[in-house]
Write an enzyme that holds these catalytic residues in place. Sequence first.
Site, PDB file in Angstrom:
ATOM      1  N   ILE A  90       1.771   0.794   0.511  1.00 24.28           N
ATOM      2  CA  ILE A  90       0.399   0.333   0.340  1.00 24.28           C
ATOM      3  C   ILE A  90       0.359  -0.834  -0.642  1.00 24.28           C
ATOM      4  O   ILE A  90       0.723  -0.686  -1.814  1.00 24.28           O
ATOM      5  CB  ILE A  90      -0.519   1.467  -0.156  1.00 24.28           C
ATOM      6  CG1 ILE A  90      -0.325   2.735   0.700  1.00 24.28           C
ATOM      7  CG2 ILE A  90      -1.972   1.008  -0.146  1.00 24.28           C
ATOM      8  CD1 ILE A  90      -0.506   2.528   2.188  1.00 24.28           C
ATOM      9  N   LYS A  91      -0.101  -1.985  -0.169  1.00 19.09           N
ATOM     10  CA  LYS A  91      -0.225  -3.162  -1.030  1.00 19.09           C
ATOM     11  C   LYS A  91      -1.588  -3.152  -1.706  1.00 19.09           C
ATOM     12  O   LYS A  91      -2.624  -3.087  -1.046  1.00 19.09           O
ATOM     13  CB  LYS A  91      -0.072  -4.453  -0.220  1.00 19.09           C
ATOM     14  CG  LYS A  91       1.341  -4.735   0.230  1.00 19.09           C
ATOM     15  CD  LYS A  91       1.440  -6.049   0.986  1.00 19.09           C
ATOM     16  CE  LYS A  91       1.438  -7.242   0.066  1.00 19.09           C
ATOM     17  NZ  LYS A  91       1.698  -8.505   0.804  1.00 19.09           N
ATOM     18  N   CYS A  92      -1.569  -3.225  -3.033  1.00 20.32           N
ATOM     19  CA  CYS A  92      -2.790  -3.275  -3.832  1.00 20.32           C
ATOM     20  C   CYS A  92      -2.698  -4.454  -4.789  1.00 20.32           C
ATOM     21  O   CYS A  92      -1.641  -4.684  -5.384  1.00 20.32           O
ATOM     22  CB  CYS A  92      -2.965  -2.002  -4.652  1.00 20.32           C
ATOM     23  SG  CYS A  92      -3.116  -0.474  -3.714  1.00 20.32           S
TER      24      CYS A  92
END
Length: 222
Positions: A90-92
Amino acid sequence: MQFFIDTANLDEIRAAAELGVLDGVTTNPSLIAKVAGSSKPFTWQAFKDHIAAICEIVDGPVSAEVTALDANGMIDQGEELADIDGKVVIKCPVTLEGLKAISYFDENDIMTNATLVFSPNQALLAAKAGATYVSPFVGRLDDVSTNGMELIRQIVTIYRNYDFITEVIVASVRHSQHVVEAAMIGADIATIPFNVIKQLISHPLTEAGLKKFTEDAAIIQM
């Protein structure tokens, strides 16, 4: 050093995988939009289906970016994306809300990629929050007359000083020299557009030598 491909184009991912050098994939909303085009809306379900299709091609991690700006929204989207496949990361973004989400994901054994990193302090906070990966953008820093590779050097040094397990993904790679410099510094990963992968392969002396060998081989009777 690991090589990820920075694209959402399935054909490019397949082509890179066939070379035997591909360790993973990174995507972002801009790359997804490029694939989607403007002919029809790209729904959330279509986005998830596209990530699933990428996961079928590669064995390594596949980074998919959330679009929500608040922590709760990032968590909701991230959990949906993580349910697609165990390889999904998950890219945040490294914001106040993004750090909250990264910390939550770390506590729940969901891999994260802290993105849009432009300073060593952002990278330090991402590692403290428990990010699996951190993605400093070297090309975009170069665009504003800042040495992007110096940022990589700073982050690698900080992480080594304190034994952080967060891995450094060199992102926004514009040319093959970025990859070489990142490898010399000791970055864990470079995420590379397909055209830069081809640059890494190409050298004029290789091409000239191959041409000469081919010409000379023509006189050999098989």
